[in-house]
Write an enzyme that holds these catalytic residues in place. Structure first.
Site, PDB file in Angstrom:
ATOM      1  N   SER A  25     -21.652  42.084  22.455  1.00  0.00           N
ATOM      2  CA  SER A  25     -22.134  41.905  23.884  1.00  0.00           C
ATOM      3  C   SER A  25     -21.346  40.940  24.767  1.00  0.00           C
ATOM      4  CB  SER A  25     -23.656  41.205  23.728  1.00  0.00           C
ATOM      5  OG  SER A  25     -23.357  39.828  23.391  1.00  0.00           O
ATOM      6  N   SER A  81     -21.228  39.657  18.246  1.00  0.00           N
ATOM      7  CA  SER A  81     -21.004  39.999  19.547  1.00  0.00           C
ATOM      8  C   SER A  81     -19.817  39.017  19.877  1.00  0.00           C
ATOM      9  CB  SER A  81     -22.322  39.446  20.659  1.00  0.00           C
ATOM     10  OG  SER A  81     -22.986  40.436  20.797  1.00  0.00           O
ATOM     11  N   LYS A 127     -19.130  33.077  29.309  1.00  0.00           N
ATOM     12  CA  LYS A 127     -20.093  34.207  29.285  1.00  0.00           C
ATOM     13  C   LYS A 127     -21.500  33.662  30.111  1.00  0.00           C
ATOM     14  CE  LYS A 127     -22.402  36.982  25.627  1.00  0.00           C
ATOM     15  NZ  LYS A 127     -22.837  37.202  24.419  1.00  0.00           N
TER      16      LYS A 127
HETATM   17  N1  GLN Z   1     -24.740  44.340  18.821  1.00  0.00           N
HETATM   18  C1  GLN Z   1     -25.712  43.263  18.003  1.00  0.00           C
HETATM   19  C2  GLN Z   1     -27.010  43.706  18.778  1.00  0.00           C
HETATM   20  O1  GLN Z   1     -27.297  44.554  19.701  1.00  0.00           O
HETATM   21  C3  GLN Z   1     -25.201  42.163  18.127  1.00  0.00           C
HETATM   22  C4  GLN Z   1     -25.501  41.537  19.448  1.00  0.00           C
HETATM   23  C5  GLN Z   1     -25.091  39.865  19.574  1.00  0.00           C
HETATM   24  O2  GLN Z   1     -24.301  39.648  18.637  1.00  0.00           O
HETATM   25  N2  GLN Z   1     -25.409  39.483  20.628  1.00  0.00           N
HETATM   26  O3  GLN Z   1     -27.907  43.059  18.503  1.00  0.00           O
END
Ligand code: GLN
Length: 490
Positions: free
Chosen positions: A155, A179, A78
């Site tokens: 994400s 995410s 990532k």
């Molecule tokens: N969807 C969540 C957010 O937008 C979690 C994102 C994540 O785990 N990095 O904060």
């Protein structure tokens, strides 16, 4: 022998060791697959030349019967993990052409173990999002497209899409509020967020430091065990790193769960959640029972406050972490009339809409007049949520819940409605707020033929039970469906 890109990580490592094929062969097969699937937009940066060089080195080691736990395996990273000499963007324009001069601890561990890095995977900007649409490098497409482009979740959408499409054997990801698990659920892959502190955060671009954890996305539970065993470990460079040995995760896969107490939290259901997800949850209960687990019903009464608390704590920490991007030290810089003007123009130009929204929310809840009403209150809620879990652990060893309240949705459908987008994280944020390990396992297809995941949450440091229960679920679900390749591009 099946195609080299169809192998699990476990099978690929065994094949490499047995010299059924070389690292250069399997790496080349994945590079070809990456190029063929370019329309998925899963990678921000590919590094194929260096991947082939690394594969050659691995082959030399393998020829001598040497090499580490990931020796010769082509993997994706990532783009939140700093990789020495390879552009790292965090999915944002603000980092410009930033090439770190150092390697983050997680990928350093994986390189020590012999991984071949194919490149850096697309993601929501600074890991803020649930659909990969906030990336400055364009949305990632879910290979499970059904006549229209579907999001892969976020994400870590690039990681999930790449693993589901068999263009890398496995990938790293990060999870601040879901995410890893939500994209895994949307793409029919496995993902685990370990206990907070298991993976060093050193060198991973920070979003919300008290919640961020790295973990893998893979195609099998065993592959997640192999990946996490390499990624995790104590690191003196991260003051929140845990200095406790990790159990043998591969051995935990397939371990009997006879007598294990599985809690079913009654609050993990939501208005408007499709019936199929409720039914799958009930099916999951039956599966675990058939493996000898004992089902107990528990209550986590503060669950309804978790999402609002998360969307205060995470933006608050983000607004502080992102203050460093000021155009002075690295990345984008837009010259203004004076210092403040330069800051403002740089940040307005460099950050996308969602990141700006989070910074505004974060600075608001931390401001003198509102700190007590919002941030302090959210911290108290966080403690209550952690206490709920402590109470539950008196009755059970792990929890079973759905991973998400929906399957993958169409690109563009929720982008302009942040609250609906945030609701996606309703079942995942609790594990981050309490620092607990949690895994998503692909369990079934919905009526539209899209994957759905079930989540196992465990006690802090008890990854062993999480892997044992998840691997039992995996066995019972027998999820073997794959996206149809012809539909990746139209
Ligand atoms: N969807 C969540 C957010 O937008 C979690 C994102 C994540 O785990 N990095 O904060």
């Amino acid at each position: 022998m099946s195609k080299l890109t169809d192998l699990s990580l476990e099978a690929a490592l065994a094949g490499l060791k047995a010299k059924d094929f070389s690292s250069q062969e399997i790496t080349k097969a994945h590079i070809d697959a990456c190029m063929e699937a370019a329309d998925l937009n899963a990678f921000i940066t590919t590094d194929f030349t260096n991947a082939m060089k690394a594969a050659e080195k691995s082959d030399a080691k393998l020829a001598k019967g040497e090499g580490g736990a990931l020796e010769g395996a082509p993997l994706g990273i990532k783009d939140l993990f700093c990789t020495e000499g390879v552009k790292t963007t965090a999915g944002s324009k603000i980092l410009g052409d930033f090439k770190p001069q150092y390697e983050c601890t997680v990928t350093a561990n994986m390189k020590r173990d012999g991984m071949v890095m194919l490149g850096k995977l697309n993601m929501d900007e600074f890991a803020m999002g649930s659909s990969n649409e906030t990336s400055a490098f364009g949305p990632v497409v879910n290979p499970w497209r059904k006549g229209e482009d579907l999001v892969p979740g976020g994400s870590s959408g690039g990681s999930a899409s790449a693993v589901a499409a068999n263009i890398c054997l496995a990938a790293t990801a990060t999870d601040t509020g879901g995410s890893i698990r939500q994209p895994a659920s949307f793409t029919g892959t496995v993902g685990i967020k370990p206990t907070y502190g298991r993976c060093s955060r050193w060198g991973i671009v920070a979003f919300a430091s008290s919640l961020d954890q790295a973990g893998p996305i893979t195609r099998t539970v065993k592959d997640s065990a192999i990946m996490l065993q390499s990624m995790a470990g104590y690191d003196a460079k991260d003051s929140t790193s845990i200095n406790k040995p990790m159990p043998d995760l591969s051995a935990a896969c397939g371990k009997s769960i006879k007598g294990m107490k599985i809690g079913i939290p009654k609050e993990y259901t939501m208005d408007g959640m499709p019936r199929e997800i409720e039914d799958l949850w009930q099916q999951g209960i039956k599966w675990l029972e058939s493996c000898g687990a004992e089902i107990v019903h528990v209550s986590l009464p503060h669950t309804k406050y978790a999402l609002p608390a998360y969307y205060i704590v995470a933006p608050a920490e983000a607004s502080s972490n992102l203050a460093r991007y000021d155009g002075m030290r690295y990345g984008t810089r837009v010259e203004g009339d004076n210092l403040y003007d330069t800051y403002e123009r740089t940040r307005a130009e460099g950050f996308g809409k969602e990141v700006r929204r989070r910074i505004m929310m974060g600075t608001y809840v931390l401001s003198a007049g509102y700190y007590d009403a919002y941030y302090l209150q959210a911290q108290k809620v966080r403690t209550k949520i952690a206490d709920d879990f402590k109470q539950a652990w008196e009755k059970c060893d792990a929890l079973l819940t759905p991973t998400c309240p929906s399957a993958a949705f169409a690109v563009g459908r929720k982008l302009n409605d942040p609250v609906t987008m945030y609701l996606n994280d309703i079942f995942t944020v609790t594990a981050n707020l309490a620092g607990l390990p949690a895994m998503s396992v692909p369990a079934a297809l919905d009526n539209n033929g899209l994957p759905l995941g079930l989540q196992i949450i465990g006690r802090a440091l008890d990854e062993e039970s999480v892997f044992a229960a998840s691997s039992a679920l995996e066995q019972c679900a027998g999820f073997t469906a794959k996206p149809e390749k012809e539909k990746w591009w139209v």
